[in-house]
Design an enzyme around this catalytic site. Structure first.
Site, short mmCIF file in Angstrom:
data_model
loop_
_atom_site.label_atom_id
_atom_site.label_comp_id
_atom_site.label_asym_id
_atom_site.label_seq_id
_atom_site.Cartn_x
_atom_site.Cartn_y
_atom_site.Cartn_z
N GLU A 123 -14.20 32.46 4.00
CA GLU A 123 -14.10 31.33 4.93
C GLU A 123 -13.83 30.05 4.12
OE1 GLU A 123 -17.40 31.02 7.66
OE2 GLU A 123 -17.21 33.12 8.27
N GLU A 132 -9.49 30.56 13.62
CA GLU A 132 -10.50 30.84 14.65
C GLU A 132 -10.80 29.60 15.50
OE1 GLU A 132 -13.99 32.93 13.32
OE2 GLU A 132 -15.06 32.57 15.19
N ASP A 146 -15.05 41.33 4.59
CA ASP A 146 -15.42 39.93 4.75
C ASP A 146 -16.53 39.59 3.75
OD1 ASP A 146 -15.33 37.49 5.97
OD2 ASP A 146 -16.31 38.13 7.84
N ASP A 167 -18.27 39.99 8.77
CA ASP A 167 -19.72 39.74 8.63
C ASP A 167 -20.33 39.44 10.01
OD1 ASP A 167 -18.79 37.18 9.08
OD2 ASP A 167 -19.85 36.26 7.40
N SER A 168 -19.50 39.50 11.06
CA SER A 168 -20.03 39.51 12.43
C SER A 168 -20.95 40.72 12.60
CB SER A 168 -18.88 39.55 13.45
OG SER A 168 -17.92 40.52 13.11
N LYS A 170 -11.83 38.83 2.63
CA LYS A 170 -11.64 37.60 3.41
C LYS A 170 -12.73 36.62 3.03
CE LYS A 170 -12.75 37.13 7.95
NZ LYS A 170 -13.65 35.96 7.90
O1 KIV Z 1 -16.78 38.34 10.91
C1 KIV Z 1 -15.81 38.49 11.66
O2 KIV Z 1 -15.79 39.35 12.54
C2 KIV Z 1 -14.68 37.61 11.47
C3 KIV Z 1 -13.53 37.79 12.38
C4 KIV Z 1 -13.03 36.51 12.90
C5 KIV Z 1 -12.45 38.48 11.64
O3 KIV Z 1 -14.67 36.80 10.60
#
Ligand code: KIV
Length: 262
Positions: free
Chosen positions: A115, A179, A83, A44-45, A113
């Protein structure tokens, strides 16, 4: 060779490091897969690197689904992990399961993924969707954190992060992203859990490393934490191509005969 959870378990047993990268589009995914990246995370970056936003909080499910579908199209061997964006899993187990399912069904992802939140991870795993955990600096909690900074520096915070890693392990995640934490804490986490730990700013002792692809390529400079290593600097190369193109258009040199139909 198609990468599966079993492949990752075997790599961990052999002490073989896993190379992960983020990707958001088809052409980047094709190249990462071709060159042997084992796990591609559709992060989600995206909100920051592609959409130019100042955090990951504005990213929507629909945007992530489009990005994940594009990445999936470009990948033959790597594992594609989507994500889950802000508020797509936090409110309830049922919402988390529903949205995780959308990434599998609509985008063809191999897993998701999330968080933090081991309880949500457990719920998603319970319906057969592989989950990658994420500990340490959690960018979706930026409003609470106030700034993007190293986590786990006090003993109390380190213990909290170790506890969360253990809970994620018990929840059945297949791996955990760590992270922005001190390398010494990474070692303690590895001693406390069975699953592979993949690091981004978590030192050299991880089972693998991940970077945001735009950082690695020198295509994003708004925010560059200490752990970012630029393996290429594409910005001046792209600028030069644009400059040359504009000049040739203005001077009437493009298109020349070779690029025109007769
Ligand atoms: O959103 C992202 O790019 C991340 C990376 C740390 C995998 O969460």
């Amino acid at each position: 060779m198609t990468i599966t959870i079993k492949t990752l378990e075997e790599m961990k047993k052999r002490g073989e490091k896993v190379a992960l990268l983020t990707a958001y589009d088809y052409p980047t995914a094709v190249l990462e897969d071709k060159m042997g990246v084992e796990i591609i995370v559709v992060g989600d970056s995206f909100g920051m690197t592609v959409m130019g936003q100042d955090s990951t909080l504005f990213v929507t499910m629909n945007e992530m689904l489009v990005s994940a579908r594009a990445v999936r199209q470009g990948v033959k061997n790597a594992m594609v992990i989507a994500d889950m964006p802000y508020m797509s899993f936090q409110p309830s187990n049922s919402l988390a399961i529903k949205n995780a399912g959308r990434f599998i069904q609509e985008a063809g992802a191999d897993g998701v993924k999330i968080e933090g939140m081991p309880k949500r991870a457990k719920a998603i795993v319970s319906v057969g969707v592989p989950v990658m955990g994420h500990i340490g600096l959690l960018p979706q909690s930026i409003k609470k954190l106030g700034e993007y900074k190293v986590q786990g520096k006090t003993e109390q915070d380190a213990e909290r992060i170790i506890e969360q890693a253990k809970e994620l392990d018990e929840a059945g995640v297949f791996s955990i992203i760590a992270e922005s934490i001190p390398g010494e804490l990474t070692k303690r986490i590895k001693e406390s859990v069975q699953v592979p730990i993949y690091g981004i700013g978590a030192g050299p002792d991880c089972d693998g490393q991940i970077l945001v692809v735009n950082d690695l390529l020198g295509l994003y400079s708004t925010f560059a934490p200490k752990f970012v290593k630029k393996y290429a600097n594409l910005t001046p190369i792209i600028e030069k191509a644009f400059e040359d193109y504009i000049k040739e258009v203005k001077e009437g040199k493009f298109p020349d005969d070779a690029h025109s139909y007769h």
